[in-house]
Design an enzyme around this catalytic site. Structure first.
Site, PDB file in Angstrom:
ATOM      1  N   LYS A  58       0.850  -1.200   0.000  1.00 18.74           N
ATOM      2  CA  LYS A  58       0.000   0.000   0.000  1.00 18.74           C
ATOM      3  C   LYS A  58       0.886   1.251   0.000  1.00 18.74           C
ATOM      4  CE  LYS A  58      -3.724  -2.560   2.169  1.00 18.74           C
ATOM      5  NZ  LYS A  58      -4.427  -2.971   3.401  1.00 18.74           N
ATOM      6  N   GLN A  70      -4.496  -1.699   9.759  1.00 18.55           N
ATOM      7  CA  GLN A  70      -4.408  -3.018   9.132  1.00 18.55           C
ATOM      8  C   GLN A  70      -4.955  -4.096  10.076  1.00 18.55           C
ATOM      9  OE1 GLN A  70      -3.300  -3.623   5.873  1.00 18.55           O
ATOM     10  NE2 GLN A  70      -4.041  -5.703   6.236  1.00 18.55           N
ATOM     11  N   ASP A 128     -10.967   2.397   4.135  1.00 18.52           N
ATOM     12  CA  ASP A 128     -11.203   0.946   4.057  1.00 18.52           C
ATOM     13  C   ASP A 128     -12.700   0.651   3.953  1.00 18.52           C
ATOM     14  OD1 ASP A 128      -9.054  -0.772   3.875  1.00 18.52           O
ATOM     15  OD2 ASP A 128      -8.645  -0.810   6.028  1.00 18.52           O
TER      16      ASP A 128
END
Ligand code: NAD
Length: 305
Positions: free
Chosen positions: A63, A107, A130
Site C-alpha cells: 500500500k 491493518q 477501508d
C-alpha cells in the site's frame, strides 16, 4: 488465453488484476498531477500496522509503495503487538483530527487483546478509506454514496473494465465476512452497472455448497480454504473470482511458502469463461480501490475546506 483440455470447449480468459491495476495506477497518477497543478496538496494516506504478522506487513508495504507510484504522500505508523487499545485509539483520534491526512487504515487483524470493532468505529467515517465503519457499511447497504471496502470495490472494477455483463446474472458469493463477502453480495445485487445480479450468499452453515455454486454465472470465493472450489462445483462458462489468499508452506519456494487461492485453478480454469489467478488477480485491485478511495477523500476534504 489458455488452452482448454479436449473434454472442454471453453476458451478461458484470465482476469489480469495485476495488469489492470498498473493501468489504473497510471490513470490515478495523471489525476494527481492535475490535482497538484491546481494548487492542492498531494493526497495523503496513513496506515497503522500493529505487530509483526508477515502477511499484514506485506500488505501494508504494498500500500505504501503504491502511494509513491501514484504521487500520494503516505505515512506508516507502527506499534508492537502489545500496544494497548487505549494507545491505538489515541493514534486513531490524532489521525482523525490531522488535517494533513485525507484517509487512513488500521491493518487488520489486530492482536486478540484489542477489540477490532471498537477501533473500526473510532475511525472518522470521512477518513475511513477501508470502508469498514458502520456508517459506510450502512451507506453501501442503502445504495448511498460512501467508501466501499477495497476488495469488493476492486472486484467490481475488474468486472467492469473487463466488459463482463452482470445484469440479470446469478452470482454466488462464498463467505459472509464484513470486509469481503457481505459487501460483495450487496454490490452485486444493487441497481447499477456492474450489479443487478441475483445473489446467493453462502457461508460455513450452507448446506450443499456445491449445488449452489453450480448455479452461479459469477462465482466469488472468499473463504480462506486453499483449493476448496473444484471443477465439479462450477458451471461451464462461469466467471470465477478467487479472493482467497492463504500462505501454504513450500520448502521449494524462495520465501518458504506459496500463496494459494480458494479455487483449484488448474482444475477449474478450463471450465470458465473468465477466472482470476492468485496471485495477480483480486489482490492488486484491492490496492487500486484503496488509492481511489483516498483520492476521493482528498477531493471531498478540499471541497469542504
Ligand atoms: P473470514 O475468515 O472473515 O471469512 C470467511 C468466510 O468463509 C466466513 O464468512 C465463513 O462463513 C465462510 N466459510 C468458512 N468455511 C466455509 C465453508 N466450508 N463453506 C462455505 N463458507 C465457509 O475471511 P475474509 O476476511 O473474508 O477473507 C477470506 C479470504 O480472502 C482469506 O483467504 C483472505 O486472506 C482473503 N482476502 C483477500 C483479499 C485480497 O485483497 N485479495 C482481501 C481480503 C481478504
Amino acid at each position: 488465453m489458455i488452452t482448454a483440455p479436449a473434454s472442454h470447449t471453453m476458451d478461458t480468459e484470465i482476469l489480469d488484476g495485476k495488469g489492470l491495476s498498473q493501468k489504473i495506477k497510471e490513470e490515478i497518477a495523471i489525476e494527481v498531477t492535475d490535482w497538484v497543478a491546481q494548487g492542492h496538496r498531494r493526497p495523503h494516506l496513513a496506515a497503522v500496522l500493529v505487530g509483526q504478522d508477515g502477511a499484514s506487513r506485506t500488505y501494508v508495504d504494498h500500500k505504501v509503495k503504491s502511494c509513491a507510484q501514484v504521487g500520494f504522500e503516505s505515512t506508516l505508523i507502527e506499534r508492537a503487538a502489545d500496544v494497548s487499545q487505549q494507545e491505538l485509539l489515541e493514534i486513531v483520534a490524532k489521525l482523525n483530527a490531522d488535517p494533513s491526512i485525507d484517509g487512513f487504515i488500521v491493518q487488520l487483524p489486530l492482536p486478540d487483546h484489542i477489540d477490532d470493532q471498537a477501533v473500526i468505529e473510532a475511525v472518522s467515517p470521512s477518513k475511513d478509506v477501508d470502508g469498514f465503519h458502520p456508517s459506510n457499511m450502512g451507506n453501501l447497504a442503502l445504495g448511498l454514496p460512501g467508501f466501499v471496502p477495497a476488495t469488493p470495490a476492486g472486484i467490481m472494477t475488474l468486472l467492469d473494465r473487463s466488459g463482463i455483463e452482470t445484469a440479470g446474472k446469478h452470482a454466488v458469493v462464498i463467505g459472509r465476512s464484513s470486509i469481503v463477502g457481505t459487501p460483495m453480495s450487496l454490490l452485486l445485487s444493487r441497481s447499477g452497472n456492474p450489479g443487478n445480479c441475483t445473489v446467493t450468499l453462502c457461508h460455513s452453515r450452507t448446506q450443499d455448497l456445491a449445488a449452489h455454486c453450480r448455479r452461479a454465472d459469477i462465482l466469488v470465493a472468499a473463504v480462506g480454504r486453499p483449493g476448496m472450489v473444484k471443477a465439479d462445483m462450477v458451471k461451464e462458462g462461469a466467471v470465477v473470482i478467487d479472493v482467497g489468499i492463504t500462505r501454504v508452506e513450500d520448502p521449494s519456494a524462495k520465501r518458504g511458502f506459496r500463496l494459494k487461492g480458494d479455487v483449484d485453478f488448474a482444475d477449474v480454469a478450463p471450465k470458465c469463461s473468465w477466472i482470476t489467478p492468485v496471485p495477480g488477480g483480486v489482490g492488486p485491485m484491492t490496492i487500486v480501490s484503496l488509492l481511489n478511495n483516498t483520492l476521493a477523500a482528498a477531493r471531498r476534504s478540499a471541497a469542504l475546506a
